[in-house]
Design an enzyme around this catalytic site. Structure first.
Site, short mmCIF file in Angstrom:
data_model
loop_
_atom_site.label_atom_id
_atom_site.label_comp_id
_atom_site.label_asym_id
_atom_site.label_seq_id
_atom_site.Cartn_x
_atom_site.Cartn_y
_atom_site.Cartn_z
N CYS A 74 -2.65 0.21 6.98
CA CYS A 74 -1.96 1.33 6.32
C CYS A 74 -2.56 1.49 4.93
O CYS A 74 -2.49 0.56 4.11
CB CYS A 74 -0.47 1.00 6.23
SG CYS A 74 0.47 2.21 5.29
N CYS A 189 -5.53 7.77 6.24
CA CYS A 189 -4.21 7.37 6.72
C CYS A 189 -4.43 7.01 8.18
O CYS A 189 -5.06 7.78 8.92
CB CYS A 189 -3.21 8.52 6.60
SG CYS A 189 -1.66 8.22 7.49
#
Ligand code: DGL
Length: 266
Positions: A74, A189
């Site tokens: 992440c 992302c």
């Protein structure tokens, strides 16, 4: 004694894009996938709140699963807490996921690169420092998207995505300047690679969509080594790969998705 797993962590399903690469490179490893869905989306959190939350959560995760290594799959989390995690848990190896600005700067021909990320990642000093360190010779545009991570979640669970919404989110990535055009969009992302076909379809011109998942998996492999080479290898542990949801409430489409990735819900 059971083999210590590789822990792959994200706020939601995005880290599965890294898990699938990690599985290819480390087929004999056991994996625990942790989705902090109770706190999704990370992109909307303020920095001190999110930092404290992740550090707390990791104390519990490391105790519970005793992983050999943790992959923070992440960008929104890594750009904020990767250093703090290493400091808080000094004996434990962490692999972070940060915007692939260096490879983009090396590959661009037009000199126009866009970084598509959550609003959190775009704001981070870490991201700005990467640009200053690696990309001074090109123009980097940072685009923070409020909606794409959520759209990827819906797409992967329900099989549906609103293409107009995808188009609206990616359009600011495309820049034309003095006859040159953006030629690389960094997917900063881990949710976004799930939408890359829709992005290709709705983009105004073709670009290279840079997904760092394989590089992250390689980094993890380089830190723990191939299993065959390790004396303590335990090929027949037979334990299942797990998915853990911090909300404790994975609905039916989520369970089905995890099953598709070969994960049992803990
Ligand atoms: N998958 C996460 C990332 O790589 C972000 C999603 C979120 O906003 O929680 O940044």
């Amino acid at each position: 004694m059971s083999e210590r797993p590789v822990l792959v962590f994200d706020s939601g399903i995005g880290g599965l894009t890294v898990l699938r690469e990690a599985r290819v490179l480390m087929p004999d490893r056991r994996f625990v996938y942790v989705a902090d869905d109770a706190a999704f989306p990370y992109g909307a959190w303020d920095e001190p709140g999110l930092r404290g939350h992740i550090l707390n959560l990791f104390g519990r995760l490391l105790d519970r699963f005793q992983p050999e290594i943790s992959v923070i799959a992440c960008n929104t989390a890594s750009t904020l807490v990767i250093d703090a995690l290493r400091e808080a848990f000094p004996g434990h190896p962490f692999v972070g996921t940060v915007p692939a600005i260096k490879p983009a700067a090396e590959r661009t021909r037009s000199g126009l690169v866009s970084v598509l990320a959550t609003p959190g990642t775009v704001k981070r000093q870490y991201t700005r420092d990467l640009i200053r360190q690696w990309a001074t010779k090109c123009h980097v545009r940072l685009i923070g998207s409020d909606r794409l991570a959520g759209l990827a979640e819906i797409y992967m669970r329900d099989g549906f995505v609103n293409e107009d919404a995808v188009r609206a989110e990616i359009t600011p990535c495309f820049v034309e300047h003095e006859g040159r055009r953006t030629d690389i969009v960094v997917l900063a992302c881990t949710h976004y690679p799930f939408l890359v076909n829709r992005m290709r379809k709705t983009a105004p011109w073709p670009v290279d969509w840079l997904d760092p998942a394989e590089a992250i998996a390689r980094r993890a492999l380089s830190l723990i080594g191939a299993k065959e080479n390790r004396e303590e290898a335990n090929p027949s542990s037979g334990e299942k790969d797990l998915a853990v949801f911090t909300s404790g409430k994975a609905d039916f489409p989520t369970r089905r998705l995890m099953q598709g990735f070969g994960l049992s819900i803990a």
